[in-house]
Design an enzyme around this catalytic site. Sequence first.
Site, PDB file in Angstrom:
ATOM      1  N   GLU A 275      -6.169 -12.755   5.943  1.00  0.00           N
ATOM      2  CA  GLU A 275      -6.874 -11.477   6.274  1.00  0.00           C
ATOM      3  C   GLU A 275      -8.300 -11.313   5.408  1.00  0.00           C
ATOM      4  O   GLU A 275      -8.712 -10.481   5.051  1.00  0.00           O
ATOM      5  CB  GLU A 275      -6.131 -10.050   5.835  1.00  0.00           C
ATOM      6  CG  GLU A 275      -5.254 -10.614   4.414  1.00  0.00           C
ATOM      7  CD  GLU A 275      -4.519  -9.170   4.103  1.00  0.00           C
ATOM      8  OE1 GLU A 275      -4.382  -8.239   4.603  1.00  0.00           O
ATOM      9  OE2 GLU A 275      -3.380  -9.376   3.033  1.00  0.00           O
TER      10      GLU A 275
ATOM     11  N   ARG B 270       6.675  -6.709   2.788  1.00  0.00           N
ATOM     12  CA  ARG B 270       5.632  -7.242   2.444  1.00  0.00           C
ATOM     13  C   ARG B 270       5.543  -6.681   0.799  1.00  0.00           C
ATOM     14  O   ARG B 270       5.650  -5.747   0.329  1.00  0.00           O
ATOM     15  CB  ARG B 270       4.324  -6.548   3.122  1.00  0.00           C
ATOM     16  CG  ARG B 270       3.009  -7.049   2.403  1.00  0.00           C
ATOM     17  CD  ARG B 270       1.765  -6.644   3.234  1.00  0.00           C
ATOM     18  NE  ARG B 270       1.435  -5.252   3.234  1.00  0.00           N
ATOM     19  CZ  ARG B 270       0.366  -4.584   3.828  1.00  0.00           C
ATOM     20  NH1 ARG B 270      -0.401  -5.547   4.488  1.00  0.00           N
ATOM     21  NH2 ARG B 270       0.127  -3.466   3.638  1.00  0.00           N
TER      22      ARG B 270
ATOM     23  N   ASP C 187      -8.140  -5.709   6.190  1.00  0.00           N
ATOM     24  CA  ASP C 187      -8.922  -6.319   5.279  1.00  0.00           C
ATOM     25  C   ASP C 187      -9.895  -7.375   5.713  1.00  0.00           C
ATOM     26  O   ASP C 187     -10.818  -7.661   5.124  1.00  0.00           O
ATOM     27  CB  ASP C 187      -7.923  -7.241   4.332  1.00  0.00           C
ATOM     28  CG  ASP C 187      -7.053  -6.079   3.448  1.00  0.00           C
ATOM     29  OD1 ASP C 187      -7.832  -5.421   2.666  1.00  0.00           O
ATOM     30  OD2 ASP C 187      -6.091  -5.953   3.407  1.00  0.00           O
TER      31      ASP C 187
ATOM     32  N   HIS D  83       0.857  -1.126   0.012  1.00  0.00           N
ATOM     33  CA  HIS D  83      -0.119   0.062   0.063  1.00  0.00           C
ATOM     34  C   HIS D  83       0.881   1.228  -0.058  1.00  0.00           C
ATOM     35  O   HIS D  83       0.239   2.465   0.294  1.00  0.00           O
ATOM     36  CB  HIS D  83      -0.701  -0.184   1.213  1.00  0.00           C
ATOM     37  CG  HIS D  83      -2.116  -0.926   1.214  1.00  0.00           C
ATOM     38  ND1 HIS D  83      -2.964  -1.074   0.378  1.00  0.00           N
ATOM     39  CD2 HIS D  83      -2.167  -2.050   1.982  1.00  0.00           C
ATOM     40  CE1 HIS D  83      -3.899  -2.149   0.439  1.00  0.00           C
ATOM     41  NE2 HIS D  83      -3.275  -2.716   1.258  1.00  0.00           N
TER      42      HIS D  83
ATOM     43  N   ASP E  33      15.924 -11.563  -4.443  1.00  0.00           N
ATOM     44  CA  ASP E  33      17.079 -11.368  -5.087  1.00  0.00           C
ATOM     45  C   ASP E  33      17.679  -9.761  -4.645  1.00  0.00           C
ATOM     46  O   ASP E  33      18.896  -9.843  -4.677  1.00  0.00           O
ATOM     47  CB  ASP E  33      17.114 -11.426  -6.480  1.00  0.00           C
ATOM     48  CG  ASP E  33      17.211 -13.032  -6.992  1.00  0.00           C
ATOM     49  OD1 ASP E  33      17.475 -13.861  -6.064  1.00  0.00           O
ATOM     50  OD2 ASP E  33      16.968 -13.219  -8.170  1.00  0.00           O
TER      51      ASP E  33
HETATM   52  O1  LIG Z   1      -5.631  -5.873   6.827  1.00  0.00           O
HETATM   53  C1  LIG Z   1      -4.786  -5.417   7.398  1.00  0.00           C
HETATM   54  O2  LIG Z   1      -4.874  -4.956   8.739  1.00  0.00           O
HETATM   55  C2  LIG Z   1      -3.342  -5.145   6.846  1.00  0.00           C
HETATM   56  O3  LIG Z   1      -2.865  -6.051   5.845  1.00  0.00           O
HETATM   57  C3  LIG Z   1      -2.536  -3.960   7.561  1.00  0.00           C
HETATM   58  C4  LIG Z   1      -3.044  -3.048   6.696  1.00  0.00           C
HETATM   59  O4  LIG Z   1      -2.357  -2.965   5.520  1.00  0.00           O
HETATM   60  C5  LIG Z   1      -2.351  -1.851   7.328  1.00  0.00           C
HETATM   61  O5  LIG Z   1      -2.030  -0.897   6.390  1.00  0.00           O
HETATM   62  C6  LIG Z   1      -3.310  -1.086   8.367  1.00  0.00           C
HETATM   63  O6  LIG Z   1      -4.535  -0.756   7.592  1.00  0.00           O
END
Ligand SMILES: O=C(O)C(=O)C[C@H](O)[C@@H](O)CO
Length: 269
Positions: free
Chosen positions: A155, A76, A181, A51, A90
């Site tokens: 998630e 990530r 999520d 993100h 790599d």
């Molecule tokens: O779903 C989640 O919680 C994550 O994967 C972490 C988020 O990506 C994080 O940015 C907090 O919102």
Amino acid sequence: MPFRVGLPAPFKEGLGSGRARVGMWACTGNPLVTEICAGSGLDWLLIDGEHSTNSLESISVQLQVAAGYPIQPVVRLPANDTVLIKQYLDLGAQNLLIPMVDDAGQAAAAVAAVRYPPHGVRGVGSALARAARWNRVEGYLGRADETITLLVQVETAQAVANVAEIAGTDGVDGIFIGPSDLAASMGYLGQQEHPEVVAAVERCIAVAKDLGVPVGVNAFAEATARRYLDAGVDFILVGADVALLARASEALAAKYLPSGEDGAAPASY
Ligand SMILES: O=C(O)C(=O)C[C@H](O)[C@@H](O)CO
């Protein structure tokens, strides 16, 4: 020459024994900010490629910067993708977090992506890659597995239903629960603290503990973080560079500006 010379210990080493590792997100894509966070005294940093405005290059530089500090970087990826996993490995990311892993098949695909044939499908480029310090790490090809930690994200409601199979997949070194999520997939968008979401997170923690698989979670609210720590998580993220800066700069504005002003700087500022 001992194997792994020049490489840091992987995140999986000692994970699940001793106290929980506490960390934060590095999302700016900026090495200076990551260096500041790397010196925080926290246990680990999650450099985010899902993100955030991070590229292969910016992640690579942040790993070089973080290497000078006693903190463990995990990276990530944007997706569970074999080609991306090869590129991230790599460039020297040893500890990977794969988002949106919903079942054991997807977990097994991630495992295959981090392993060289015949155990997996990782392409061989160690002579060109920082992963092997350009073939300066003696025996890297045969022992790369020892240097890599594979964490997968649980998630979605589907992943929660399959959590035992995902966590139990051979080669998965730990699961990381994503409450944001998960909340969305349960119909509670933006409500990570909803009691049903918290209960689902705690169920995943319990399943992982029963299996003896390390489990982590994201929790920015202190009470929730402490609750998950009490439930036995082995690693946790409790903040993010961007969120700290956003909230702290808002607090500065609130402290010094008369209430009601929006704080916008003059055009010439
Ligand atoms: O779903 C989640 O919680 C994550 O994967 C972490 C988020 O990506 C994080 O940015 C907090 O919102």
